[in-house]
Write a protein that holds these residues in place. Structure first.
Motif, mmCIF file in Angstrom:
data_model
loop_
_atom_site.group_PDB
_atom_site.id
_atom_site.type_symbol
_atom_site.label_atom_id
_atom_site.label_comp_id
_atom_site.label_asym_id
_atom_site.label_seq_id
_atom_site.Cartn_x
_atom_site.Cartn_y
_atom_site.Cartn_z
ATOM 1 N N GLU A 82 12.233 -2.939 -6.774
ATOM 2 C CA GLU A 82 11.024 -2.253 -6.296
ATOM 3 C C GLU A 82 10.360 -3.070 -5.186
ATOM 4 N N ASN A 93 6.880 7.522 6.923
ATOM 5 C CA ASN A 93 5.908 7.994 5.923
ATOM 6 C C ASN A 93 4.720 7.044 5.839
ATOM 7 N N ASN A 142 1.560 -5.814 -2.840
ATOM 8 C CA ASN A 142 1.008 -6.192 -4.137
ATOM 9 C C ASN A 142 2.079 -6.759 -5.072
ATOM 10 N N ALA A 199 2.054 7.955 3.114
ATOM 11 C CA ALA A 199 2.504 7.264 1.907
ATOM 12 C C ALA A 199 1.946 5.849 1.919
ATOM 13 N N PHE A 200 1.957 5.224 0.739
ATOM 14 C CA PHE A 200 1.303 3.929 0.561
ATOM 15 C C PHE A 200 2.182 2.982 -0.244
ATOM 16 N N LEU A 201 1.989 1.675 0.016
ATOM 17 C CA LEU A 201 2.813 0.685 -0.683
ATOM 18 C C LEU A 201 2.076 0.017 -1.835
ATOM 19 N N LYS A 202 0.783 0.255 -1.905
ATOM 20 C CA LYS A 202 0.006 -0.242 -3.046
ATOM 21 C C LYS A 202 -1.155 0.695 -3.280
ATOM 22 N N VAL A 203 -1.854 0.470 -4.394
ATOM 23 C CA VAL A 203 -2.865 1.450 -4.775
ATOM 24 C C VAL A 203 -4.207 1.197 -4.110
ATOM 25 N N ILE A 206 10.458 -1.636 3.681
ATOM 26 C CA ILE A 206 9.707 -0.584 4.372
ATOM 27 C C ILE A 206 8.601 -1.204 5.231
ATOM 28 N N ILE A 251 12.486 -2.949 -1.951
ATOM 29 C CA ILE A 251 12.372 -1.698 -1.198
ATOM 30 C C ILE A 251 11.051 -1.661 -0.442
ATOM 31 N N LYS A 252 9.972 -1.978 -1.158
ATOM 32 C CA LYS A 252 8.661 -1.936 -0.505
ATOM 33 C C LYS A 252 8.593 -2.936 0.652
#
Ligand code: FES
Ligand code: FES
Lengths: 145, 145
Positions: free
Chosen positions: A7, A134, A36, A140-144, A14, A10-11
């Motif tokens: 995970e 994205n 994060n 789209a986002f990579l963290k909240v 990107i 991948i992040k």
DNA sequence: TATAAATAGGACAATTTTATCTTAATTAAA
DNA sequence: TTTAATTAAGATAAAATTGTCCTATTTATA
């Protein structure tokens, strides 16, 4: 589905791709803040992605991680997953038999094979380019936070 | 994809179902031999499946694990997976964001959601009955040897 | 009622995965 | 050529998962 390491990998890829489009190299600190993730662990995963030729690293001052712009559209999600988690997700038996074998299938073989093939197709047709776009487009986002 | 515990749990449930059709209770020793799993660990998983009402246990002499014949066609693979691995496989973000959220998606959300839904449909429509029949008919196996 | 056979459960151990820390090696620029 | 910035790598630690062992509890039958 994927390991934590995968995970993060991948992040990170990107985020690196997005920055490479902007001509910027990034370092593990920026990356781990942006996705994060724990910094030192992320750095290990980046090393692995470098060894697997998914990303490039430039040592020394003004160095960092980057991806050659022109290659971003050709990098498939499957390459990243494969580099970090190996190929068990593509080939492994859903019930953990040593090998998935048509001639000696487990009880879920037929059902599982279909899911696994869908997943493989998705990973093999999804490019880093579309994922990075994205992110860049704000879709789209990579963290909240 | 699934944890080891979940793989063992699924195989155990299939074996118990097959034996229940033949009116036989089975114990952790037989089960672990038949599915090639560590006995004591398997026993723990069986306890968990009992607590989640997937299988029944009968204590004392002539006891063992069983499943009521009539209920076997109604037990879904999803119940077993849910009992052991929880619902993250149905609901969790593919990149590990705290929650999968349409309003705040990760870059693989659209692609991943489809795979995850396929998987969920498969698990929710596959019954223990059909898996046990695959085994009984000799069309599938729970171990390699 | 005593006994043997069985599951339940708790404590512990081993292994794998995740995460951290420190030092070495590399390199651009002053 | 020195320095500061940066990745690489190895050792270690923490946490989670997998696996083992021992004892308690339950129950059918002799
Ligand atoms: S043998 Fe299990 S998935 Fe193919
Ligand atoms: S937000 Fe990542 S899969 Fe939905």
């Amino acid at each position: 589905m994927f390991s934590k390491a995968c995970e993060y990998g991948i992040k990170a890829a990107i985020f690196i791709a997005k920055n490479s489009y902007e001509g910027k190299r990034v370092n593990p600190k920026e990356i781990s803040e942006e996705i994060n993730s724990p910094q030192a662990f992320t750095a290990k995963i980046l090393q692995s992605l470098v060894r697997h030729n998914v990303i490039n690293s430039v040592k020394g001052a003004y160095g960092g991680f980057e991806i050659e712009k022109d290659s971003i559209p050709y990098i498939k999600l499957s390459q990243i997953v494969n580099a970090i988690d190996g190929d068990s997700i593509y080939k492994g038996c859903g019930l953990g038999l040593e090998t998935c074998n048509e001639e000696h299938p487990c009880p879920v073989h037929d059902k599982f094979k279909e899911i696994r093939n869908n997943l493989r197709d998705m990973l093999e047709t999804t490019t880093l380019e579309e994922l990075a776009l994205n992110l860049k487009n704000g879709n789209a986002f990579l963290k909240v936070i």
